[in-house]
Scaffold this active site. Structure first.
Site, PDB file in Angstrom:
ATOM      1  N   ASP A 164      -0.005  16.956  30.110  1.00 21.78           N
ATOM      2  CA  ASP A 164       1.026  16.695  31.129  1.00 21.78           C
ATOM      3  C   ASP A 164       0.917  15.276  31.687  1.00 21.78           C
ATOM      4  O   ASP A 164       1.862  14.771  32.309  1.00 21.78           O
ATOM      5  CB  ASP A 164       0.860  17.664  32.308  1.00 21.78           C
ATOM      6  CG  ASP A 164       1.776  18.869  32.214  1.00 21.78           C
ATOM      7  OD1 ASP A 164       2.925  18.700  31.760  1.00 21.78           O
ATOM      8  OD2 ASP A 164       1.345  19.964  32.595  1.00 21.78           O
ATOM      9  N   GLN A 190       1.456  25.647  33.327  1.00 21.06           N
ATOM     10  CA  GLN A 190       2.890  25.618  33.617  1.00 21.06           C
ATOM     11  C   GLN A 190       3.127  25.781  35.117  1.00 21.06           C
ATOM     12  O   GLN A 190       2.583  26.696  35.745  1.00 21.06           O
ATOM     13  CB  GLN A 190       3.615  26.721  32.818  1.00 21.06           C
ATOM     14  CG  GLN A 190       5.123  26.693  32.935  1.00 21.06           C
ATOM     15  CD  GLN A 190       5.765  25.470  32.294  1.00 21.06           C
ATOM     16  OE1 GLN A 190       5.235  24.882  31.362  1.00 21.06           O
ATOM     17  NE2 GLN A 190       6.917  25.072  32.808  1.00 21.06           N
ATOM     18  N   LYS A 205       8.080  25.080  24.120  1.00 24.93           N
ATOM     19  CA  LYS A 205       6.943  24.201  23.808  1.00 24.93           C
ATOM     20  C   LYS A 205       6.173  24.758  22.620  1.00 24.93           C
ATOM     21  O   LYS A 205       5.786  24.028  21.711  1.00 24.93           O
ATOM     22  CB  LYS A 205       6.025  24.060  25.037  1.00 24.93           C
ATOM     23  CG  LYS A 205       6.626  23.177  26.127  1.00 24.93           C
ATOM     24  CD  LYS A 205       5.850  23.244  27.443  1.00 24.93           C
ATOM     25  CE  LYS A 205       6.622  22.514  28.543  1.00 24.93           C
ATOM     26  NZ  LYS A 205       6.081  22.713  29.880  1.00 24.93           N
TER      27      LYS A 205
HETATM   28  N1  GUN Z   1       7.311  22.803  35.196  1.00 26.21           N
HETATM   29  C1  GUN Z   1       8.447  22.078  35.125  1.00 26.21           C
HETATM   30  N2  GUN Z   1       8.207  20.907  34.466  1.00 26.21           N
HETATM   31  C2  GUN Z   1       6.902  20.918  34.121  1.00 26.21           C
HETATM   32  C3  GUN Z   1       6.066  20.002  33.419  1.00 26.21           C
HETATM   33  O1  GUN Z   1       6.478  18.924  32.981  1.00 26.21           O
HETATM   34  N3  GUN Z   1       4.761  20.392  33.273  1.00 26.21           N
HETATM   35  C4  GUN Z   1       4.279  21.560  33.738  1.00 26.21           C
HETATM   36  N4  GUN Z   1       2.992  21.831  33.533  1.00 26.21           N
HETATM   37  N5  GUN Z   1       5.038  22.431  34.383  1.00 26.21           N
HETATM   38  C5  GUN Z   1       6.334  22.111  34.580  1.00 26.21           C
END
Ligand code: GUN
Length: 286
Positions: free
Chosen positions: A119, A96, A52
């Site tokens: 998100d 996360q 990311k």
């Molecule tokens: N962990 C796995 N997928 C995601 C996601 O789309 N967002 C977040 N914040 N954590 C994750």
């Protein structure tokens, strides 16, 4: 249409739009900034957050991975999120998941202010999806958003199509069912308790698998007439090394019209959507 739907051509095509948008924001005095909060050292999360960050920086945005010790207290964790919520120089915040066991009792859904919620998990943003938004200007969950971006790129029509989604998670399956409904698809949301799953997947035009059960979907789940499209969201680490999707790619690809690979399919589209949401949040802050 290509048989194998890679993310790369989509992203190569769309990244210039994001770079340009970032420059436009800079010229208005806004420097898009994302804080990714990573608690502990879950191997998958370390890789996802790194990807990311890399992608945000590629388009000219700032992204800091805020690494917190697994033993961080609940108070300190909440205070850190609150401080970023109140910092006008921070446009996006992402916690996360999964959180380590010590914090896993915290419901993070509404911790990040809705306008910084890249998100798209906050109830306010979910309600917008519920109300019928297609996600062009709103912050909506990243994997569903990435799926629609990919469909648009490859000319995959959604309107009037029968879409079977397998998996009802709040990150993928449920929001995706709303988003595709808003795009005028006829959606069936199947899950682990669904009866006659094969009948549902064999009847659909588009099948989206999001359960995290590697290679579960073999040839018996699909017609053998090269008319169906499969989008595989699953990512599982394999004991023999590497990762696999929910579908048995090599077994089924010849009987389908098209399929996304794992890796290099839906995964990178999710990261692309994080960056898109960050720019949207930054623009909304003006
Ligand atoms: N962990 C796995 N997928 C995601 C996601 O789309 N967002 C977040 N914040 N954590 C994750």
């Amino acid at each position: 249409m290509e048989k194998i739907l890679y993310a790369k051509p989509v992203i190569d095509n769309e990244i210039e739009v994001l770079k340009k948008k970032c420059l436009e924001l800079n010229s208005k005095g806004v420097h898009p900034s994302l804080k990714v909060i990573l608690v502990g050292e879950d191997a998958g999360s370390v890789i996802y957050t790194r990807n990311k960050k890399r992608f945000c920086e590629k388009i000219g945005a700032d992204c800091e991975i805020v690494k917190l010790d697994e033993q961080v207290s609940e108070n300190d964790f909440l205070e850190i999120v609150a401080n970023y919520n109140n910092d006008s120089q921070v446009h996006g915040i992402l916690i996360q998941l999964p959180l380590p066991a010590s914090l896993s009792h915290i419901d993070t859904t509404n911790l990040v202010r809705p306008e910084k919620d890249v998100d798209g998990f906050h109830f306010y943003n979910v309600a917008k999806l519920f109300a019928g938004n297609k996600g062009d200007k709103e912050l909506i969950p990243c994997t569903p958003k990435g799926i629609v971006t990919m469909c648009r790129h490859y000319g995959i029509e959604l309107e009037g199509k029968k879409v079977a989604i397998v998996g009802r998670s709040i990150i993928v399956g449920k929001p995706l069912s709303l988003l595709l409904t808003n795009h005028n698809a006829t959606v069936t949301l199947a899950h682990s308790r669904t009866a006659n799953l094969k009948e549902i997947t064999r009847d659909a035009d588009i099948i989206i698998t999001a359960i995290g059960n590697p290679k579960m979907f073999g040839k018996e789940y699909f017609r053998n007439d090269q008319s169906q499209i499969v989008l595989d969201v699953g990512i599982s680490s394999m004991p023999e090394g590497g990762i696999a999707g929910d579908c048995d790619f090599h077994q089924i690809k010849d009987q389908l019209k098209a399929i996304t690979p794992v890796p290099k399919g839906i995964g990178p589209m999710t990261i692309f959507s994080v960056a898109q949401n960050l720019l949207q949040a930054s623009e909304n802050s003006l």
